[in-house]
Structure formats: C-alpha cells, structure tokens
Design a protein around this motif. Structure first.
Motif, PDB file in Angstrom:
ATOM      1  N   TYR A 281       0.824  -1.207   0.000  1.00  0.00           N
ATOM      2  CA  TYR A 281       0.000   0.000   0.000  1.00  0.00           C
ATOM      3  C   TYR A 281       0.860   1.259   0.000  1.00  0.00           C
ATOM      4  N   LEU A 282       1.840   1.324   0.896  1.00  0.00           N
ATOM      5  CA  LEU A 282       2.683   2.514   0.996  1.00  0.00           C
ATOM      6  C   LEU A 282       3.541   2.704  -0.249  1.00  0.00           C
ATOM      7  N   ASN A 283       3.820   1.635  -0.972  1.00  0.00           N
ATOM      8  CA  ASN A 283       4.624   1.732  -2.191  1.00  0.00           C
ATOM      9  C   ASN A 283       3.800   2.072  -3.430  1.00  0.00           C
ATOM     10  N   SER A 284       2.478   1.921  -3.349  1.00  0.00           N
ATOM     11  CA  SER A 284       1.638   2.143  -4.526  1.00  0.00           C
ATOM     12  C   SER A 284       0.772   3.385  -4.423  1.00  0.00           C
ATOM     13  N   ALA A 285       0.606   3.931  -3.231  1.00  0.00           N
ATOM     14  CA  ALA A 285      -0.288   5.078  -3.038  1.00  0.00           C
ATOM     15  C   ALA A 285       0.287   6.343  -3.685  1.00  0.00           C
TER      16      ALA A 285
END
Length: 897
Positions: A281-285
C-alpha cells in the motif's frame, strides 16, 4: 354435585344393556346401531324432542335431554360420517370419547397462519422468521463462497506502474513524456519507518492487523450511498486501498467493481501477510507532486530517503494520502481555486496534528515525542521529476489544469490523468516560449542583483503570457525562473494588482453604456445615458474631489470624502478646471479623470466591461470604492493578455485555452472548439485600440514600440510600488508582462508583496521600465516571421461631454511622466518620483488615521491603485498581501484566471 355431573338414570327400554342384548340376541345377527348413528334430525330432535332411540324424554331425566341436545349439534357436523359414529361402528374403532374432526392437511409455509383469527393470522410464527433468516444467510454465504472461489489475486507488477502522459508542442513535436512510472521506487518494509506505518494505520484503519480485509460497516455505508445515487467511495480499509491502487486496472466507481474489490480484498487479507499488504500500500499510493510510493514522496517533499523520515514528516505524508490537491502546502489552484497554499497549509497542519494525536491514543507514539511536532515540517523541492525543470513544469501544470477543470468535455478526472496513457497536444509555441524566457532572463540578469542589493533585489519575480486574439490559444507563458525551484506559476496566479492596465475597461464601459444623466433620478438615469466620445473632457486635477454621477460628493461609510491624487501630485490641464480629454488622460495615465469617469458610468458597468473582455469575476474586487477603476483587482497575466486580445480582435472575445486535443488508446477523446462571443461592438473595441496606440506612440508605453508595426498597450503600476505591468498587443498577438516582489518563504505564515523602491537600481519600478522592456524584446522576436498588419480605422463614436475651449493639456507641475525616445528604456529613471504611502499622505496633508487606506485614490505613475488623502476606511488598494488577495486563483478552475 352439579346437575350435569350426575349419573343419568338408565332408560327403561334402551341403554347399553339393551344394545348388548340386541347385539347378542338378534336373530339376524345385526348389531344395534348406537345412538345418533344415523345422523338424522329425528334422532336428535324429533318432532316432539324425543330422546335417543326414539324414547320420549319424559321417560328419562333432564340431563339426558341436555346430552341429547349437545350430541345433536355435533351431529350436524358429523352428518356425512360413516355409521360408526362417535363410539365406533363398522367403519371405525369403538370408543367411548366424543368424536373429533379429522386433522387439516399441513402446509410447508404456514402463512397466513391456520387456526388463527383476525390480526393474529398475519403475524408470522417464530419458526417461520427463523427459517427465513437462516435461508437468507445461507444464500449470502453461498453467493459469497462462489464469488470468493471465482476471484483470483491479481499480479501487482502488471498494474502498479502507471503509464506516461505525453505532451506535445503546438507544432506536434514532443515536449515531454511524464507520468507515474517516472517517479516511483519500490522499497521493502525494512526501509519504511515504523512511524509511517502507524501513522497511516492510526488515521485510516486502526484495526488493520485484526480485520479480515474489509470493514462491513464501511461497506454498508458505501452501499447506502450507491443506492442514493451518491459516491460509491467510502468504507475502504488499507487492504481495499492496496487492492484498488495496485491490483485493479478498473478504477471506475461502479457496484460491480466495488464487489470485485471486496472479494479480492477478503482473499488478499486471508492469503497475504499483513506486513506485505501495508508495504504494498505505501509503495503504490499517490502522495501528490507526481510521487507514487513512499520513497518518491519522501524525495518530493523532503529531499531525503523514506527511512530518514521522522514522526512529524510521516504524519504529514499520511495527510497527503487524503488528496494531495488539498493537502500539499504548495497549493494547486490550477486544479481548484480552493486549493490555495494558505488553505492547504491549514488543512495539512490540522490533519497532521490529528494523526499524531491518534498515534498517541493508540499507543504508537510517546506523548513527549509527539509534543515536539506542532508545526508543518520544512518542505523542499516540490518537483522531483527533473524533466519538469525550467518552463516545462509550468506548461505541463497549465495543460493538466485545463484538462481536469474541463473534465465534463474531456472525460478525464485527476485520478485518470494520474494513471496516464494520454497524449496531450498543447497550444504552446516552442519558439515563443524560449523567446519569452530569454527576454525575461536577459533583463533579470542585467538588472536584478540580489547579492549586491539584498534589501531591494531579493524575491523579484516576473510573469508573462501571450494569447492569440484570433483563437484564444495561449502560445507562450513565463511562469518563473524554474518550475522545480519556484512552484507558483507567475503567469497563472500571483495576486498582483494590475494598476492602470485596468483603465481601458473604464473607457470601454463609457463607450458601451455611456454616463448617466445627472439631472434624473437613479432609476431613470440607468436608462437615460450618453455614450462618451474619446474627445470628452474630464478633470485632470490632482486631489480631485470625487463625485457621484448626480453631482453629490462621494463619501465612504464614515462620511469621509475622497480626494483622488495623480502620480507625483501632478495636475493636468490648465486651471481653474484642469480639463483634459480622455485620449490624453489615457496617454498620461491620469487617475483623477478615469476615477470620475468610472463614477459617472457606474462601477457596476465598469466591472461588467472587464468581464465582457474576459476577466474572471472571481479576480475582481467589489465595486464599492472609486479606486476600482484604477486597478485594485488582480487578474492573472493570462487573463490580462486574453482581455486585451478582445480589443485586438475588434471586440470578439475568446477564452484563453492551453490544450488543443487529447488522445488515448481509444483514439481522439477531446478536441477544443473555440467559442466566440461579442465582448464589445467593433466600434467600441477599435476606438479603445486607437487610444491605446497613442500610449505607445507618445505616452507612457513608448518603450514597447515595434518599428513598422501597429502596437497598442498600457502601462500599470500599483500603490506602494508592489507590482508593475505592461500589457500590449498587435493584431496577431497579445502579451502581458508583470513584475513584483513576493516573499514566498514557505516557513512564514503570511507571505506578502514587497515594495520595489530601489529594485534594479531604479528609484521606482514602473510599467514603462522593465516590464515594457521585456515586452518589447520578446515581441520583436515573436513577430519576426509574421506579416505586418494594421489595426482597423475606428469609426466616430459618442458625444463630446463637458466641452469648452481649453488650452493644450500640459501638466501644471513638472513631475509628470516623460516618454522615452527609444524603444527600450534606459536604466535611468523615466517616470515621476515615488508617491507617498497611504499613511504618509494622510499624515502629511490631512492628519488621517494611520490605519487608513480604504477609499483613497491612486497616485502612481501609471495610475496605480494608489491612495488618496482623506478616507481612513479599509483600503481596497492596499490588498497586495497574497494572504488577503481578492479571489486569487489559477487560470483554469482558479479564481484569477
């Protein structure tokens, strides 16, 4: 014992014994029929109420009579029964009890309920309710099971990388390719600060490590919103966000996609480790500033690696996940006028503090540590994509803003644009953009020396824009020195007041609607008007007492009069009347004449003329003060160039635009269609142009002359010398240049415009100096390959007002502005002495309140927004502070356009 419980006497000739005797002694072997077996009425009642067996009741007791009557009523229901009767017979077993009806056939669903009467028939039994509930839940489980079995976990790598958007110059050559993939770097969980994980979890999904991947309550809210026709967003857990960002190609907000997201989220929550989910999530947001993923965001906002982020910076980045348009302190007014830097900083700080408080509440952050983060962290470079350096970033931002704010026509939302895959064909001319940047850079390098003059030459900014009058296409802009260093587009939104460049709108209003008849009442005067000729005469007196159209003295809300000053305290014309015609008043930029003209026409009509030319309503101040006519509003350079283009096009108004066409893999999805409106009649527009030609030929704008070409334009300088303008045009191109000093230090709460006295080594900056010089140098190159055209010859218009014999309009004092003999101004002072500030003027002449400024008239060289001398009301002229701007905003979707 009661009577009906007594044992009845035995009949003399009947009874059970007789029956038994009859059964045993009958010669035919026929069993005697029991009482009532025949079911006939005579057996029960008879004509004379005979008892059973035909006996007279007198031979039995009263109890026998009652029993006989009771049996007879039941006998009606049993009339069709076989002869066996109540106590047995040939067709049924013998028995002693009363006969009962055969039980009713049972139904699968007992509803309406049998054996119940009235409302009770319609109340379902608990068995029915329980059965239905179990059946419904079972169906849901079955459907969910089928859905769960049918979906598969998509591969992240196929969809997590966004495509590029490709931007093209007006000639079709590629400008830049930029999109999600250019600013993404995947890192593992060990490189992500633990504080970042807890910041997002605390704010977005506190049960992340315990839930199944979905939030049933949130989903119920989303379904309810869908049923009402509202947004389907809402109710998303971190797992759902991860699935949506990194796994689902389809980002549409539909019921089918939402259900797919739910099933995939459940499966991902069941099959994948929670740490892997939060990492993904933190890498794609998307965090804003074209940054996808935490590593790119750390670089974009703080110029550091993600692992180096502290708790406050993590809480801030968690806030941007809610929508960077409204939480990036740099602002995004090109997308939404409400996303100003000031408003965004306020929102971001509030959200950051809320996140930190929740981290403490859920025991993820020590209270003592939390207390050290009370302000926004220091922000760095707003663009980490080096392809967007120079002017390219401003051009891309302007095109993006146009596409998004015209989403009804383009079909492209901000989310879709961020996903990429579009080819955007802009209106920007590559050569003109380079020529404008070169002209600004040359003047800036030669004159602005912050190291030598730090008190006067720091924070100096230039902005500019060129618009094609025939189409409205924006052919060039200058947004600032470098889009990766100065991220406010100076061509699009600054808040700098336009000063005397606003006067042509006053003149256009006077020629369009005329002045009101002062001898009529206010209602009649609106209908009885006189169109004004350029030869009409108005007072050029300094410290002119401004009047209403009916001749009464104008006063502010405190009952104070307005004395309008001119630049350098100069009066124009000869005493005692100091009359000057409007052509000369425009040439010399005489404030008093245009302020009174505006009052006679009506400031509402002046405002309407500005709107008709193409100025956005949101960038115009309220028309409550006489100084409205001399430029206290703050349109952008793009809008000023566009509005003057209306005069160049003989009154045809075309909104400026920056995108010609958009294509995708589906083909052409948008093509711009120019809409032409009549801003003014050709007679009005051509007369305004003819007067503005005088300004360039022998007035304050001589520095803008282009040998062999028709040029019309106007200089503008504002009170306090906080901004200077030159806006001019040829028949083929309209260009606006602005200059100002603006403290854009992000660490300061309120950013303000600064005075330019002494800037560039000049005593005072006027529109006739650096802005006109830049305009000339740029336009000389931009027009080089275009044919020479002349403006239309104007038709006579209006009546000459206030006519009487007057001498030549020579200033009565020597401080008036002198025209420069050459196309380019020399570095020496060519315009009058700087005017006193509002407070200095009041103190020197009238002892006004030091807080005054409101209704004061201008006294700058180019008309300015200047100050008068008597009114201590809040000053509309002193609104240069960007934090107090009059609807400042971007060109597309922004306030100032």
């Amino acid at each position: 014992m009661s009577e009906h419980r007594r044992k009845p006497p035995q009949p003399q000739e009947g009874g059970r014994a007789a029956a038994r005797r009859g059964q045993s002694g009958s010669s035919s072997g026929r069993r005697a029929a029991p009482r009532g077996a025949t079911g006939s009425l005579s057996d029960s009642y008879g004509s004379g109420f005979h008892g059973p067996g035909g006996e007279d009741p007198s031979s039995g007791g009263r109890a026998d009579v009652r029993r006989a009557a009771q049996r007879s009523t039941g006998g009606r229901r049993r009339a069709a029964e076989p002869a066996g009767g109540r106590r047995g017979g040939p067709s049924g077993p013998p028995g002693r009890g009363r006969g009962r009806p055969a039980p009713a056939k049972k139904r699968l669903v007992d509803y309406p309920r049998a054996g119940k009467y009235g409302w009770q028939r319609w109340v379902p039994s608990w068995k029915l309710v329980t059965g239905l509930f179990v059946g419904f839940m079972g169906s849901l489980v079955a459907v969910a099971g089928v859905g769960y079995a049918m979906v598969a976990v998509p591969e992240v790598d196929k969809t997590a990388t966004a495509q590029n958007n490709v931007y093209y110059w007006s000639d079709g050559s590629q400008m830049v390719a930029t999109g999600g993939e250019t600013n993404r770097q995947i890192i593992d969980l060990s490189q992500i600060p633990e504080a970042m994980r807890w910041a997002v979890i605390s704010q977005e999904n506190k049960t992340f490590y315990d839930d199944s991947g979905i939030d049933p309550k949130g989903i119920a809210r989303a379904v309810f919103n869908m049923a009402r026709g509202g947004q389907t967003q809402g109710g998303s857990t971190i797992t759902q966000q991860y699935v949506k960002n990194a796994m689902l190609n389809d980002q549409s907000q539909t019921i089918s996609r939402k259900f797919k997201e739910i099933f995939v989220s459940i499966k991902v929550g069941a099959e994948e480790d929670k740490d892997d989910i939060i990492e993904g999530y933190l890498n794609s947001a998307y965090y804003g500033r074209n940054a996808y993923g935490i590593q790119a965001a750390a670089r974009a906002y703080f110029d550091k690696d993600a692992i180096e982020l502290n708790e406050g910076e993590c809480a801030f980045l968690a806030a941007t996940l809610k929508g960077a348009t409204y939480y990036d302190p740099a602002g995004a007014t090109s997308i939404d006028a409400a996303a100003t830097p000031e408003a965004n900083r306020k929102r971001a700080l509030a959200q950051m503090q809320d996140t930190l408080d929740k981290m403490v509440e859920y025991e993820h952050l020590d209270p003592a540590k939390r207390a050290t983060f009370t302000t926004l962290p220091k922000l760095e470079n707003p663009r980490s994509n080096t392809q967007l350096s120079g002017q390219t970033g401003y051009l891309v931002d302007l095109a993006n803003g146009y596409v998004i704010t015209h989403s009804k026509e383009t079909g492209i939302t901000q989310d879709k644009l961020q996903q990429g895959g579009y080819s955007i064909y802009t209106t920007f001319d590559k050569n003109k953009v380079k020529q404008l940047e070169k002209a600004v850079s040359a003047v800036q390098k030669a004159n602005i020396k912050p190291k030598e003059r730090p008190d006067t030459d720091t924070h100096v900014q230039f902005g500019g824009a060129s618009v094609n009058p025939a189409t409205g296409a924006i052919e060039a802009i200058y947004g600032g020195e470098d889009a990766t260093k100065h991220f406010t587009n100076n061509a699009d939104q600054t808040g700098a007041q336009v000063g005397s460049t606003f006067k042509p709108f006053v003149l256009a209003a006077a020629m369009s609607w005329g002045v009101r008849d002062k001898d009529l009442g206010s209602s009649q005067a609106q209908d009885e008007r006189t169109i004004v000729s350029p030869k009409s005469l108005f007072s050029g007196k300094n410290k002119l007492k401004i009047k209403n159209y009916d001749g009464t003295i104008w006063k502010n809300e405190k009952g104070e009069e307005w004395l309008q000053t001119n630049d350098g305290q100069a009066s124009y014309g000869s005493p005692p009347n100091f009359k000057i015609d409007l052509r000369e008043a425009m040439r010399e930029s005489v404030n008093s004449a245009f302020v009174q003209l505006g009052m006679d026409v009506g400031l509402d009509k002046v405002k309407q003329a500005a709107r008709d030319a193409g100025i956005k309503e949101s960038s115009l101040t309220g028309a409550d003060f006489p100084s409205f006519s001399i430029g206290i509003s703050d349109p952008s350079a793009i809008r000023m160039a566009g509005s003057y283009a209306t005069f160049a096009a003989s009154g045809k108004q075309r909104d400026p635009y920056s995108v010609q066409k958009v294509t995708s893999q589906d083909g052409v999805i948008y093509t711009h269609k120019t809409e032409t409106k009549e801003g003014f009649t050709s007679k009005v527009a051509d007369n305004v142009t003819d007067i503005l030609k005088t300004v360039v030929e022998k007035g304050t704008g001589t520095a803008a002359q282009l040998p062999g070409r028709d040029v019309a334009g106007k200089t503008g300088t504002t009170d306090g010398n906080k901004s200077a303008w030159f806006v001019g045009y040829t028949p083929q191109l309209s260009t606006a240049i602005t200059m100002f000093r603006y403290d854009d230090d992000e660490t300061k709460k309120n950013r303000t415009f600064l005075e330019m006295f002494g800037t560039g080594g000049q005593k005072k900056i006027h529109g006739a100096s650096f802005p006109a010089e830049i305009w000339h140098d740029y336009m000389a190159e931009a027009m080089k390959n275009l044919p020479k055209k002349s403006f239309p010859e104007p038709e006579p218009i209006g009546e000459v007002l206030n006519e009487d014999p007057i001498p030549s309009p020579t200033p009565s004092v020597t401080e008036s502005e002198e025209a420069s003999p050459s196309p380019s101004p020399t570095p020496t002072e060519t315009e009058p002495e700087p005017s006193p500030s509002p407070s200095d003027t009041c103190n020197s002449f009238f002892g006004c309140d030091n807080n005054s400024g409101g209704g004061n008239g201008g006294n700058s060289a180019d008309g300015g927004t200047g100050t008068g001398t008597t009114s201590p009301s809040p000053s509309p002229s002193d609104t240069g502070d960007a934090t107090k701007g009059n609807g400042n905003g971007g060109f597309f979707g922004g306030a100032s356009g």
